[in-house]
Design a protein around this motif. Structure first.
Motif, PDB file in Angstrom:
ATOM      1  N   CYS A  23      33.374 -61.597  -5.872  1.00  0.00           N
ATOM      2  CA  CYS A  23      34.198 -62.740  -5.495  1.00  0.00           C
ATOM      3  C   CYS A  23      33.316 -63.799  -4.835  1.00  0.00           C
ATOM      4  O   CYS A  23      32.510 -63.477  -3.968  1.00  0.00           O
ATOM      5  CB  CYS A  23      35.305 -62.303  -4.550  1.00  0.00           C
ATOM      6  SG  CYS A  23      36.264 -63.664  -3.882  1.00  0.00           S
ATOM      7  N   LYS A  25      34.162 -66.064  -2.871  1.00  0.00           N
ATOM      8  CA  LYS A  25      34.615 -66.460  -1.548  1.00  0.00           C
ATOM      9  C   LYS A  25      34.354 -65.379  -0.499  1.00  0.00           C
ATOM     10  O   LYS A  25      33.794 -65.651   0.547  1.00  0.00           O
ATOM     11  CB  LYS A  25      36.105 -66.792  -1.602  1.00  0.00           C
ATOM     12  CG  LYS A  25      36.504 -67.871  -0.649  1.00  0.00           C
ATOM     13  CD  LYS A  25      37.902 -68.347  -0.937  1.00  0.00           C
ATOM     14  CE  LYS A  25      38.220 -69.517  -0.035  1.00  0.00           C
ATOM     15  NZ  LYS A  25      39.572 -69.983  -0.216  1.00  0.00           N
ATOM     16  N   CYS A  26      34.784 -64.151  -0.787  1.00  0.00           N
ATOM     17  CA  CYS A  26      34.682 -63.095   0.220  1.00  0.00           C
ATOM     18  C   CYS A  26      33.648 -62.032  -0.125  1.00  0.00           C
ATOM     19  O   CYS A  26      33.323 -61.213   0.716  1.00  0.00           O
ATOM     20  CB  CYS A  26      36.042 -62.452   0.453  1.00  0.00           C
ATOM     21  SG  CYS A  26      36.633 -61.476  -0.929  1.00  0.00           S
ATOM     22  N   CYS A  70      38.634 -63.093  -6.242  1.00  0.00           N
ATOM     23  CA  CYS A  70      39.458 -61.892  -6.254  1.00  0.00           C
ATOM     24  C   CYS A  70      40.913 -62.341  -6.104  1.00  0.00           C
ATOM     25  O   CYS A  70      41.167 -63.488  -5.766  1.00  0.00           O
ATOM     26  CB  CYS A  70      39.051 -60.928  -5.138  1.00  0.00           C
ATOM     27  SG  CYS A  70      39.466 -61.488  -3.476  1.00  0.00           S
ATOM     28  N   CYS A  73      41.882 -63.898  -2.668  1.00  0.00           N
ATOM     29  CA  CYS A  73      41.330 -65.226  -2.426  1.00  0.00           C
ATOM     30  C   CYS A  73      41.983 -66.260  -3.334  1.00  0.00           C
ATOM     31  O   CYS A  73      42.195 -67.391  -2.916  1.00  0.00           O
ATOM     32  CB  CYS A  73      39.821 -65.225  -2.639  1.00  0.00           C
ATOM     33  SG  CYS A  73      38.937 -64.336  -1.356  1.00  0.00           S
TER      34      CYS A  73
HETATM   35 ZN   LIG Z   1      37.765 -62.744  -2.426  1.00  0.00          ZN
END
Ligand SMILES: [Zn+2]
Length: 98
Positions: A23, A25-26, A70, A73
């Motif tokens: 992912c 973002k995370c 994901c 997110c």
């Molecule tokens: Zn994520």
């Protein structure tokens, strides 16, 4: 046990294991067929300057950035919406773009 979605939120069908992506973002590891993929064209030139240059007939190069989100997110960022039980069976219309 009750199943929320027939596909389990994935698009692999009857295939076996699918490759995983991270992912953007995370950093969570997500199966590639489950992750939400977004592509974005990014220019290194400022938009206002780019518009002026384009009017003068010059070509401005852009890069294409691919991001994988994901499910958590994607929902948090508003890329996908949570749907009602009855709506879940239908295929969603085109995902919202950047
Ligand atoms: Zn994520």
């Amino acid at each position: 046990m009750a199943k929320k979605r027939k596909s389990g939120g994935r698009s692999k069908g009857g295939h076996g294991r699918s490759k995983s992506v991270q992912c953007s973002k995370c950093g969570r590891i997500v199966p590639a067929d489950k992750a939400k993929k977004y592509t974005k064209r990014v220019s290194s030139v400022e938009p206002q300057l780019a518009r002026e240059l384009r009017q003068q007939g010059s070509y401005i190069q852009t890069r294409r950035i691919t991001a994988y989100y994901c499910v958590s997110c994607a929902v948090h960022a508003g890329r996908v919406q949570i749907r009602q039980d009855s709506e879940r069976k239908s295929v969603p219309t085109r995902d919202r773009q950047f």
